[in-house]
Design an enzyme around this catalytic site. Structure first.
Site, PDB file in Angstrom:
ATOM      1  N   LEU A 372       0.824  -1.208   0.000  1.00 54.39           N
ATOM      2  CA  LEU A 372       0.000   0.000   0.000  1.00 54.39           C
ATOM      3  C   LEU A 372       0.857   1.257   0.000  1.00 54.39           C
ATOM      4  O   LEU A 372       0.378   2.340  -0.317  1.00 54.39           O
ATOM      5  CB  LEU A 372      -0.911   0.015   1.238  1.00 54.39           C
ATOM      6  CG  LEU A 372      -2.178  -0.836   1.178  1.00 54.39           C
ATOM      7  CD1 LEU A 372      -2.846  -0.861   2.545  1.00 54.39           C
ATOM      8  CD2 LEU A 372      -3.147  -0.318   0.140  1.00 54.39           C
ATOM      9  N   VAL A 497     -10.170   6.220  -1.662  1.00 52.59           N
ATOM     10  CA  VAL A 497      -9.408   5.035  -2.072  1.00 52.59           C
ATOM     11  C   VAL A 497      -8.193   4.817  -1.184  1.00 52.59           C
ATOM     12  O   VAL A 497      -7.771   5.703  -0.456  1.00 52.59           O
ATOM     13  CB  VAL A 497      -8.965   5.147  -3.548  1.00 52.59           C
ATOM     14  CG1 VAL A 497     -10.171   5.251  -4.456  1.00 52.59           C
ATOM     15  CG2 VAL A 497      -8.041   6.345  -3.761  1.00 52.59           C
ATOM     16  N   GLU A 498      -7.607   3.617  -1.276  1.00 46.64           N
ATOM     17  CA  GLU A 498      -6.427   3.222  -0.497  1.00 46.64           C
ATOM     18  C   GLU A 498      -6.645   3.415   1.005  1.00 46.64           C
ATOM     19  O   GLU A 498      -5.764   3.849   1.735  1.00 46.64           O
ATOM     20  CB  GLU A 498      -5.192   4.010  -0.950  1.00 46.64           C
ATOM     21  CG  GLU A 498      -4.822   3.809  -2.415  1.00 46.64           C
ATOM     22  CD  GLU A 498      -4.041   2.531  -2.647  1.00 46.64           C
ATOM     23  OE1 GLU A 498      -4.190   1.605  -1.840  1.00 46.64           O
ATOM     24  OE2 GLU A 498      -3.308   2.470  -3.633  1.00 46.64           O
ATOM     25  N   GLY A 499      -7.862   3.123   1.467  1.00 48.35           N
ATOM     26  CA  GLY A 499      -8.205   3.322   2.872  1.00 48.35           C
ATOM     27  C   GLY A 499      -8.949   4.627   3.041  1.00 48.35           C
ATOM     28  O   GLY A 499      -8.387   5.697   2.831  1.00 48.35           O
TER      29      GLY A 499
END
Length: 815
Positions: A372, A497-499
């Protein structure tokens, strides 16, 4: 009176012992000697009860068997009951990645010699040539309006250019046909593209962040690397990665997609493999992907690969052409990049399609968390940085061009309040990008990249909102002239996005940060879960070290607060500005570390559920990192007033945010008296007022409209169209004309205001000025050319009744 003074002296001696972090035995000797000396002036210290208390306390601390029995064993038993159980997914996430400078800041006593040795990344000659060459060429091919509202996709020409020029292989080493660029170079490429088109930037960044390429590089077998990486680098294969499911978004550990180990015929042979059933959504590049990276829960009910049935989250590469895979539909996220769902029913893959093969079965969550970093630390901050820099350049120019009540709108203090925030945020984003990408050269700092993703995207949200306020209707009305609305429209995508940002702030930054960055916490928790004979002695040593750490940072926080930070003099920075702010960072690092330890010691496992408190502590930790980034970046630039003004304003913003978070944290601690005590102890003279003065607001609001070293610095990082008919180019071209003619233009407007010019139109008034000798013909021609561009730059597009085709542009009344 003598007794009171002696007691105060003793208290300060304790602070000194803790502040200097003397060893237990050295501290005991100093304490006893001081106790006896103070007894000469105050009999209370030599009272039998006082001496008994002193030596009983020292015996408890110094005699290990007694300490373990009386202190450590009960503490260990109590903490085991307090701490909630930790799932395997949580443990894997907490263990994933590395730490960097953020760990020093969590310690409360940063080693500034380490920070001083950090040099920000620079582009290699090859990377610079790619940005100046291929990246600029790509940007010149892009029209965001056409992509969003006409073709709904990148043109075939652009797609082919991206593949042919290696944009899909930025992170893939040259040995596999890629470019092998650094994280900083990757960020610079993505942000330059993003300054022109978010759609193109997303298309480039996804294969170079969380996707099969990065997973293969870190975990793939040699056979997988040799087969897939050259194809990915050339664009012969387009990848996507399927993680999010309809009922598992931020809670990715709850992935419902399954894989069952089985045997089945494949390519005419009976092979061992996995049968997959999955339903993924919001997957970028899914509609056009040829290979899907997939995360799923693997089980082995027939014991074909071992004795365990549930084997945990695993990752695989699934060709999109396999039977059962359904791909091609699109979501509509408000931006035209390719994004859609992927489903699969009874999709069989052989074992060699598992990323890394059978050796990495069950390690998928750790693999994903560690990967990530590129998305969180490179790609999304790159988009945000580009948005901040383009807002600085375009809104600053617009505020100088647009006039109301006879003056540029950027001269109004209300506008300057917003434009100064844009200026400081753009500067901070570039500084933050520089530090975080440098950190990625040394590993995969999971906490630091989570901070970067959250704060970069939130800063972009603020910048774009301020920009829309200043632009007004010029930013609202959609059309090929609008340079801000499409950026405004895509901000929520970066936020989620991405958390998701809410989750990242309230649970990840401090929750993971405490585990990864605290000097002792992770080891203590490991000791708590250890049932071996040496667990208690190991816990005892950790507990004593932890208590000593708490006493140290508590003492540092108090003494640095009493001195206003003057006791802290880190040897870091190369200017008065940086020396002053490094002292403040030192102080707030101690305050943060002490406040965090108080929360951990008093709330224990309940802190996991106190998301608001956790979020505020995470805010402080993050802002300390951002402040360091600003200072490192400031010191790397040529010193001048513009650089100092932007840095000072951005730093004040950091410390305002820290004060807000700390004040709310103290106010909302469950034990109210504890919160009051901590605030009074760490801020005995009240919390410093870091709000920028009105003079600073006016100065920065004026500077964003003017040529400066900072404007040049930011302009160098983005693509600036030279086309005066382009949405961005129109504003910048007009701004350049104004810079050349502004003095004469202001003189002309002054003559008109005083009624010295005849005529109704601009042309007639200019002719009158020439005839009257107030301007020469060359000046009049330059003013006329500028004024035509000025008026044109203020117009918004009009369409036909169907809002399909752009109609004739509005004409000036005098024309």
């Amino acid at each position: 009176m003598a007794s009171v003074l002696s007691i105060l002296a003793f208290v300060f001696l304790l602070f000194f012992i803790f502040y200097r972090r003397l060893s237990l035995h050295t501290g005991a000797v100093v304490l006893v000697l001081a106790w006896l000396l103070l007894g000469l002036s105050s009999p209370i210290f030599l009272h039998p009860l006082s001496l008994l208390t002193l030596f009983a306390g020292l015996a408890l601390l110094l005699y290990t068997p007694l300490r373990i029995r009386v202190l450590s064993a009960p503490a260990m038993a109590g903490l085991k009951k307090m701490m909630p159980p930790m799932s395997d997914t949580e443990r894997e996430a907490l263990d994933a990645g590395t730490t960097w400078w953020e760990k020093e800041l969590f310690s409360g006593r940063p080693d500034w010699s380490v920070f001083e040795e950090i040099d920000l990344s620079e582009l290699t000659a090859e990377e610079q040539a790619f940005i100046d060459g291929e990246t600029n060429e790509l940007c010149a091919l892009l029209s965001e309006w056409q992509i969003h509202h006409e073709s709904k996709d990148l043109s075939p020409e652009v797609w082919q250019f991206i593949k042919d020029k290696g944009f899909l292989g930025l992170i893939i080493p040259p040995a596999y046909g890629g470019l092998g660029f650094s994280a900083y170079a990757q960020s610079r490429v993505v942000s330059k593209i993003a300054s022109r088109s978010t759609v193109a930037a997303v298309t480039v960044m996804v294969p170079n962040s969380l996707g099969p390429g990065e997973l293969l590089l870190k975990y793939g077998s040699d056979e997988q690397k040799n087969y897939w990486l050259p194809r990915l680098a050339k664009g012969d294969e387009l990848p996507c990665f399927g993680l999010t499911s309809p009922e598992a978004g931020s809670d990715a550990g709850a992935i419902p997609d399954t894989g069952v180990v089985c045997e089945q015929d494949y390519d005419g042979k009976r092979v061992l493999g996995v049968k997959l059933n999955f339903s993924k959504r919001w997957i970028t590049l899914a509609p056009v992907a040829t290979v899907v990276g997939l995360a799923f829960r693997l089980s082995d009910p027939d014991g074909l690969i071992g004795n365990e049935v549930e084997r945990g989250i695993s990752c695989a590469l699934v060709p999109a052409t396999l039977p059962g895979v359904e791909i091609g539909r699109r979501h509509n996220p408000g931006s035209a990049f390719m994004n859609g769902p992927i489903t699969g029913e009874d999709v069989f893959i052989p074992m060699d399609m598992l990323i890394g093969g059978q050796d990495y079965i069950g390690q998928g969550w750790r693999m994903l968390v560690e990967c990530l970093g590129a998305g969180r630390g490179v790609s999304l901050p790159a988009l945000s940085t580009a948005g901040g820099e383009m807002s600085y350049l375009l809104v600053g120019a617009f505020a100088r061009i647009r006039r109301q009540f006879g003056i540029p709108v950027g001269k109004f203090e209300g506008v300057q309040e917003a434009s100064a925030e844009i200026a400081a945020s753009a500067y901070m984003l570039e500084a933050y990008r520089a530090l975080v990408t440098r950190a990625l050269e040394d590993g995969a700092p999971s906490v630091l990249t989570a901070m970067a993703k959250y704060h970069a995207t939130e800063s972009l949200r603020g910048v774009v909102n301020h920009s829309m306020d200043i632009l007004g209707g010029r930013g609202v009305q959609m059309g090929p002239r609008n340079f801000m609305a499409l950026v405004y429209q895509t901000v929520p995508i970066a936020i989620t996005v991405e958390g998701a940002n809410i989750l990242t702030r309230s649970m990840i930054i401090f929750g993971q940060g405490a585990m990864r960055c605290h000097p002792y916490l992770a080891d203590e928790l490991a000791a708590l879960s250890d049932e071996s004979a040496d667990a208690l002695p190991r816990f005892d040593g950790l507990l004593m070290a932890h208590l000593g750490h708490t006493a140290e940072v508590f003492s540092r926080g108090i003494l640095l607060g009493l001195s206003g930070g003057l006791l802290a003099k880190p040897k870091c920075g190369n200017s008065e500005l940086s020396a002053r702010w490094y002292r403040h960072i030192n102080r707030y690092s101690a305050v943060f570390a002490a406040s965090a330890d108080i929360a951990l010691l008093t709330l224990g496992g309940d802190l996991k559920r106190r998301e608001l408190l956790s979020a505020r502590l995470g805010d402080v930790h993050s802002q300390l990192v951002i402040a360091c980034a600003i200072l490192k970046f400031h010191d790397a630039q040529t010193p001048d007033e513009a650089n100092a003004l932007h840095a000072e304003y951005a730093l004040k913003h950091c410390f305002m945010s820290m004060n807000t978070a700390l004040a709310a944290y103290y106010r909302n601690l469950p034990i109210k008296a504890l919160g009051v005590t901590l605030k009074a102890a760490f801020f005995p003279w009240g919390m410093p007022q870091w709000t920028p003065s009105d003079d600073e607001v006016r100065a920065l609001g004026e500077l964003i409209m003017q040529p400066s070293s900072v404007r040049n610095l930011l302009a160098d990082k983005v693509y600036l169209s030279p086309d005066p008919e382009d949405a961005q180019g129109r504003i910048l071209y007009t701004y350049q004309l104004l810079a050349a003619v502004e003095k004469d233009y202001e003189h002309f407007l002054s003559l008109d205001k005083q009624g010295e010019l005849a005529g109704d139109s601009v042309a007639e008034k200019l002719a009158s000025a020439v005839a009257g000798g107030q301007l020469n013909q060359a000046q009049a021609d330059a003013i006329a050319a500028y004024d035509d561009c000025r008026y044109d730059s203020l117009l918004t597009d009009a369409f036909d009744a169907s809002l399909d085709k752009v109609d004739v542009r509005p004409l000036r009344p005098e024309a």
